[in-house]
Design an enzyme around this catalytic site. Sequence first.
Site, PDB file in Angstrom:
ATOM      1  N   LEU A 106      69.945  43.672  50.182  1.00 53.86           N
ATOM      2  CA  LEU A 106      69.157  43.813  48.954  1.00 53.86           C
ATOM      3  C   LEU A 106      68.721  45.252  48.721  1.00 53.86           C
ATOM      4  O   LEU A 106      68.149  45.563  47.700  1.00 53.86           O
ATOM      5  CB  LEU A 106      67.951  42.882  49.013  1.00 53.86           C
ATOM      6  N   ARG A 107      68.982  46.131  49.690  1.00 52.59           N
ATOM      7  CA  ARG A 107      68.823  47.592  49.544  1.00 52.59           C
ATOM      8  C   ARG A 107      67.371  48.053  49.496  1.00 52.59           C
ATOM      9  O   ARG A 107      67.106  49.151  49.034  1.00 52.59           O
ATOM     10  CB  ARG A 107      69.539  48.097  48.291  1.00 52.59           C
ATOM     11  N   ASP A 111      78.262  37.965  51.215  1.00 46.26           N
ATOM     12  CA  ASP A 111      78.249  39.310  51.801  1.00 46.26           C
ATOM     13  C   ASP A 111      77.930  40.351  50.733  1.00 46.26           C
ATOM     14  O   ASP A 111      78.582  41.388  50.623  1.00 46.26           O
ATOM     15  CB  ASP A 111      79.583  39.622  52.493  1.00 46.26           C
ATOM     16  N   HIS A 144      76.077  48.430  45.055  1.00 47.35           N
ATOM     17  CA  HIS A 144      76.140  49.885  45.176  1.00 47.35           C
ATOM     18  C   HIS A 144      75.873  50.541  43.832  1.00 47.35           C
ATOM     19  O   HIS A 144      76.098  49.937  42.779  1.00 47.35           O
ATOM     20  CB  HIS A 144      77.522  50.328  45.647  1.00 47.35           C
TER      21      HIS A 144
END
Lengths: 435, 328
Positions: free
Chosen positions: A65-66, A307, A311
């Site tokens: 989830l960054r 997965d 980005h």
Amino acid sequence: MSRIHIRGGHVVDPACGLNEPRDVYVGDGRILAIGEAPASFVADETLAAEGQIVAPGLVDGAARLREPGASRKGGIVPEARAAATGGITTLVYPPDTRPVMDTPSVVELVHSRCQAAGAARVQPLGALTRELEGAYLAEMAALRDAGCVAVSDGGHPVADTLILRRAIDYAATFALPVMLTPEDPTLAEGGRVHEGETATRLGLPGQPSATETAAVGRILALVEESGTPVHLGRLSTARAAEMVAAAQRAQLPVTADVAIHQLFLTEHDCDAYNTEALVRPPLRTAADRDGLRRAVAEGTISAICSDHQPHDPDAKACPFADSETGLSGVDTFLALALRLVDEGLLSLPEAIHRVSLGPARALGLSAGTLRPGSAADVAIIDPRAAWRVTPESLRSRGRNTPFIGWDLAGRATATLVGGRVAHPGNEAESSRRQS
Amino acid sequence: MSVQLDPQGQLRHLISTEGLPRELLTRILDTAESFSGVLGKSVKKVPLLRGRTIVNLFFEPSTRTRTTFELAAQRLSADVLNIDVATSSTSKGENLLDMLRNLEAMQCDAFVVRHADSGAAEFIARNVAPGVSVINAGDGRHAHPTQALLDAFTIRRHKGPLEPLTIAIVGDILHSRVARSQIHALLGLGAGEVRVIAPRTLLPRAIEHLGVQVYEDMDAGLEGADVVMMLRLQHERMQGALLPSEGEFFSRYGLTEQRLEGSHPEAIVMHPGPVNRGVELDPRVADGPRSVILRQVTNGIAVRMAVMSIVLGGQGEAPTEPLEEVAN
């Protein structure tokens, strides 16, 4: 909390063996009943589900989830909302955040952001070792107390076999499921595509299949000796799936998952240096894809995940060697799973199992079922809703997917998380709901 | 590799020799043949690309390759700009696209690109402005098409048509962009048989899918060969356990006069340079009568002139006489 009547849908709940038209009654955040309304049940709202599938909300066993660490790529709030739009009610979040999820404070941050999102639940995985460096154990008991459902190497395989052995044994002491990345760090040697025809043509260092099978062999040897359960995250080779099947026949406590793109794509999707198909583990041969499909059908691989790795555009707009790995997966997860049904690989209940109950069981989660009394995490799915994958069609912040241009079928028309309608949002709500 | 060809099938970029139609490969060699006549004259210049600007964009140092491209461009009367991008500024943080936009703003017509990453030239070709051409001067392990074309040109000059020929490529196939481009160019031109010869650690997997015969034994691979193409062995191959030593490599895969006896009696010996004497080639072979290594260098200029003139649209035959004196 409101009481909801889900009316006229086709209920699929593998845990209860249900695959038939039923009404579902929700209240107090839980499933109250399936079939007949409980006595004195008065619905606050009714969701019309005629012609649709009513299933447990999807459990995505691996989603980056960054946040914290890479907010230009994603974030817990936007990604959890995108997931809910895609019928996903639980996101399992690997620990390779920055900072790493090796202390309770990071886990607490994730939980608080998750509550702010009001969308899919986020279940963080604690780090197996400190900083994921494979040298010292993380404080796994504290991580469990902070709410970690399991522990993982987070894509940083532990190189030292002795430390790996101790780490999984220590985790077992606290009944924490362990998710490991089956990748031999030395055999990978910088290879990020399958060592085969495409790598040779493109002049890219290849990653042999033995990178995975050697790692699986090492992990299975430890499991065989200690009896400690392990979950293998993201298989990519047919041979590794066979090894897992043999281990399961020998009653070893091993489960495995596969990223859904591995069931559709091969090394050739990297032709012409297509960075969107640069994933880890790499896409391999058609024989591997077919072997993984068989293993999913037979149940050796009991879980399919997206997965998800969103980005920013720059991460992929560069030569292959500089490109980052991973694709944005939550938006296409449900429709690709249904495609496995359309293609005849899985029955509908099997497909629902692999994306809900299967991963939930592998990681010790109570999710993945509509059994009365369980949390009301529900996906209402129109399996015929056709859509084309375009950058604009994606709700995730990450628009990086090799499935751009694919025509898919299947969308979540409504998603309930803990009995609350998390999708559609307020603006679409009035037109979708009837009272 | 459709990025190379425009919708009419004309060569817009030269990224790889893979997938190029045979007629196009032949036309490049024929055009080079006509330019090699120009190079024999006292005034070695033609005005085909006068007013055009060619940028040598080198992300990896290579004086030799850059010089031949520069000479080729100058002999076509193009303006040449050399940009050597220091390794430090190509670190991951630097955005290659931003750099391209800046260079395009200078109104250049073609980029000659060398880069350490496989796929870099194709990436640049996909992202340049319309009307700008890209010529790959070597990208990672992927391709070095002008080297392969000058090799094919050299073979054709010495041995005639390629159909009856057996051609052996020897050495570090795994890391070699030259070998990959040679294979595609030679097979594309109809070569009878292309062999690769190397120890297993220096052979990429599935190389046979490219249409070559694979030999791990040098003597067996050289048997009856009409052309022996040696590759350069980088010194760092001893690291990472690919080879035990240069000495052992030479003892099994080095080309000596004795080994060469197994090949066709009139076989020629080639090497893209620079030669590691005593590692892949015995000096007596390198300097011997079968060696055409220096001819390769000379031919490289004509072939690069041909490629530049074709991608930049000056596609006709080169004039047999210089049309006019060209001031610099």
